[in-house]
Design a protein around this motif. Sequence first.
Motif, mmCIF file in Angstrom:
data_model
loop_
_atom_site.group_PDB
_atom_site.id
_atom_site.type_symbol
_atom_site.label_atom_id
_atom_site.label_comp_id
_atom_site.label_asym_id
_atom_site.label_seq_id
_atom_site.Cartn_x
_atom_site.Cartn_y
_atom_site.Cartn_z
ATOM 1 N N PRO A 76 0.789 -1.248 -0.016
ATOM 2 C CA PRO A 76 0.161 0.125 0.004
ATOM 3 C C PRO A 76 0.965 1.190 0.105
ATOM 4 N N GLY A 77 0.391 2.255 -0.872
ATOM 5 C CA GLY A 77 1.212 3.350 -0.946
ATOM 6 C C GLY A 77 2.250 3.491 -1.993
ATOM 7 N N GLU A 78 2.283 2.252 -2.540
ATOM 8 C CA GLU A 78 3.507 2.000 -3.766
ATOM 9 C C GLU A 78 2.954 1.812 -5.088
ATOM 10 N N SER A 79 3.695 1.680 -6.139
ATOM 11 C CA SER A 79 2.804 1.192 -7.274
ATOM 12 C C SER A 79 3.900 0.391 -8.167
ATOM 13 N N CYS A 80 3.512 0.118 -9.087
ATOM 14 C CA CYS A 80 4.352 -0.841 -10.346
ATOM 15 C C CYS A 80 4.861 -0.422 -11.252
ATOM 16 N N ILE A 81 6.298 -0.380 -11.356
ATOM 17 C CA ILE A 81 7.036 0.462 -12.405
ATOM 18 C C ILE A 81 6.994 -0.388 -13.688
ATOM 19 N N VAL A 82 6.821 -1.887 -13.647
ATOM 20 C CA VAL A 82 6.373 -2.492 -14.802
ATOM 21 C C VAL A 82 4.983 -1.587 -15.685
ATOM 22 N N SER A 83 4.000 -1.345 -14.806
ATOM 23 C CA SER A 83 2.820 -0.892 -15.486
ATOM 24 C C SER A 83 3.245 0.557 -16.028
ATOM 25 N N ALA A 84 3.994 1.265 -15.111
ATOM 26 C CA ALA A 84 4.411 2.851 -15.431
ATOM 27 C C ALA A 84 5.200 2.624 -16.776
ATOM 28 N N ALA A 85 6.153 1.562 -16.822
ATOM 29 C CA ALA A 85 6.759 1.584 -18.299
ATOM 30 C C ALA A 85 6.138 1.168 -19.358
ATOM 31 N N CYS A 86 5.120 0.325 -19.394
ATOM 32 C CA CYS A 86 4.421 -0.242 -20.275
ATOM 33 C C CYS A 86 3.506 1.033 -20.915
ATOM 34 N N LEU A 87 3.024 1.798 -19.914
ATOM 35 C CA LEU A 87 2.112 3.162 -20.104
ATOM 36 C C LEU A 87 2.988 4.122 -20.881
ATOM 37 N N GLY A 88 4.349 4.266 -20.648
ATOM 38 C CA GLY A 88 5.022 5.278 -21.158
ATOM 39 C C GLY A 88 5.757 4.782 -22.464
ATOM 40 N N SER A 89 5.820 3.646 -22.631
ATOM 41 C CA SER A 89 6.491 3.175 -23.842
ATOM 42 C C SER A 89 5.361 2.473 -24.808
ATOM 43 N N HIS A 90 3.927 2.478 -24.426
ATOM 44 C CA HIS A 90 3.010 1.922 -25.182
ATOM 45 C C HIS A 90 3.219 0.433 -25.595
ATOM 46 N N GLN A 91 3.960 -0.209 -24.700
ATOM 47 C CA GLN A 91 4.467 -1.643 -24.850
ATOM 48 C C GLN A 91 3.425 -2.504 -24.343
ATOM 49 N N PRO A 92 3.319 -3.984 -24.574
ATOM 50 C CA PRO A 92 2.685 -4.852 -23.571
ATOM 51 C C PRO A 92 3.658 -5.100 -22.352
ATOM 52 N N TYR A 93 2.826 -5.717 -21.178
ATOM 53 C CA TYR A 93 3.424 -6.045 -20.130
ATOM 54 C C TYR A 93 4.693 -7.124 -20.597
ATOM 55 N N ASN A 94 5.809 -7.150 -19.776
ATOM 56 C CA ASN A 94 6.922 -8.033 -19.759
ATOM 57 C C ASN A 94 7.090 -8.818 -18.442
ATOM 58 N N ALA A 95 6.043 -8.908 -17.722
ATOM 59 C CA ALA A 95 6.129 -9.420 -16.445
ATOM 60 C C ALA A 95 4.662 -10.070 -16.167
ATOM 61 N N GLU A 96 4.687 -10.743 -14.874
ATOM 62 C CA GLU A 96 3.142 -11.027 -14.239
ATOM 63 C C GLU A 96 3.179 -10.567 -13.087
ATOM 64 N N ALA A 97 1.899 -10.331 -12.487
ATOM 65 C CA ALA A 97 1.516 -9.614 -11.354
ATOM 66 C C ALA A 97 0.704 -10.362 -10.733
ATOM 67 N N ILE A 98 0.424 -11.091 -9.446
ATOM 68 C CA ILE A 98 -0.443 -11.677 -8.885
ATOM 69 C C ILE A 98 -0.484 -11.382 -7.348
ATOM 70 N N THR A 99 -2.080 -10.976 -7.176
ATOM 71 C CA THR A 99 -2.376 -10.702 -5.619
ATOM 72 C C THR A 99 -1.669 -12.041 -4.677
ATOM 73 N N GLU A 100 -0.899 -11.337 -3.365
ATOM 74 C CA GLU A 100 -0.736 -12.291 -2.618
ATOM 75 C C GLU A 100 -1.577 -12.574 -1.332
ATOM 76 N N THR A 101 -2.479 -11.544 -1.218
ATOM 77 C CA THR A 101 -3.421 -11.552 -0.206
ATOM 78 C C THR A 101 -4.672 -10.727 -0.759
ATOM 79 N N HIS A 102 -5.568 -10.789 0.009
ATOM 80 C CA HIS A 102 -6.661 -9.773 -0.650
ATOM 81 C C HIS A 102 -6.272 -8.503 -0.867
ATOM 82 N N CYS A 103 -6.791 -7.883 -1.610
ATOM 83 C CA CYS A 103 -6.191 -6.589 -2.262
ATOM 84 C C CYS A 103 -7.448 -5.369 -2.692
ATOM 85 N N THR A 104 -7.121 -4.299 -2.278
ATOM 86 C CA THR A 104 -8.111 -3.343 -2.604
ATOM 87 C C THR A 104 -7.144 -2.275 -3.464
#
Length: 221
Positions: A76-104
């Motif tokens: 919480p309070g952080e974010s994902c640089i893979v997502s930011a990089a993909c948004l900035g470069s207009h490229q698809p994801y190059n990694a996988e993200a999975i929730t380890e606990t319940h997430c909001t």
Amino acid sequence: MNLRAWQNAYPMLGDLTTTELTWLEGALQVMSLPAQQRLFSPGQACKGFPLLLDGCIKVSRSSDSGREIVLYRVEPGESCIVSAACLGSHQPYNAEAITETHCTLGILDAKSFDSLMCRHAPFREFVFGLFMGRMGSLVQLIDEVAFQRLDLRLARTLLQLMANDGTVSRSHQQLADELGSVREMVSRVLKHFEHSGAVQLGRQQIRVINAQRLQELAAQS
């Protein structure tokens, strides 16, 4: 939506004007996800920029053979640089993200992310700070995987994951994924730890019975 909760988790949103907060409320797609829910996979188009209110998300890379390495976790309070990089470069994801606990979490779509980056300096600084912080962590990860002994890294990981009662609720495969190794090598090192009296091995669980021994090992360079 309780915007105060989002501002508490992400202080850089605290100085948004009333108009901007109304815009953010409409732009943020809020979702509640159970543990072990996949957020994205390699090759998928980027869904947006996540803001995590509670829970934990694991971001990892996997080889064609199934070998995995954990790149980082989003708290919480952080974010994902893979997502930011993909948004900035207009490229698809190059990694996988999975929730380890319940997430909001809330997702800012590409247009909203670009808008906030352009017009809100604190948010822009937050994203750039994420890149700098994660880059340092990833360089350290590369250094550990390439140059440090597996037993030292495993000792440190067990100490980090150890609960108050000494238990580590991870399988040998999960520990291998954490370390960018393979299950057979991790099992071999754990068996050595058990013979030395540092741990006790059980089904889907490891108990640290001599933390000092692991600390001495982890402190080696």
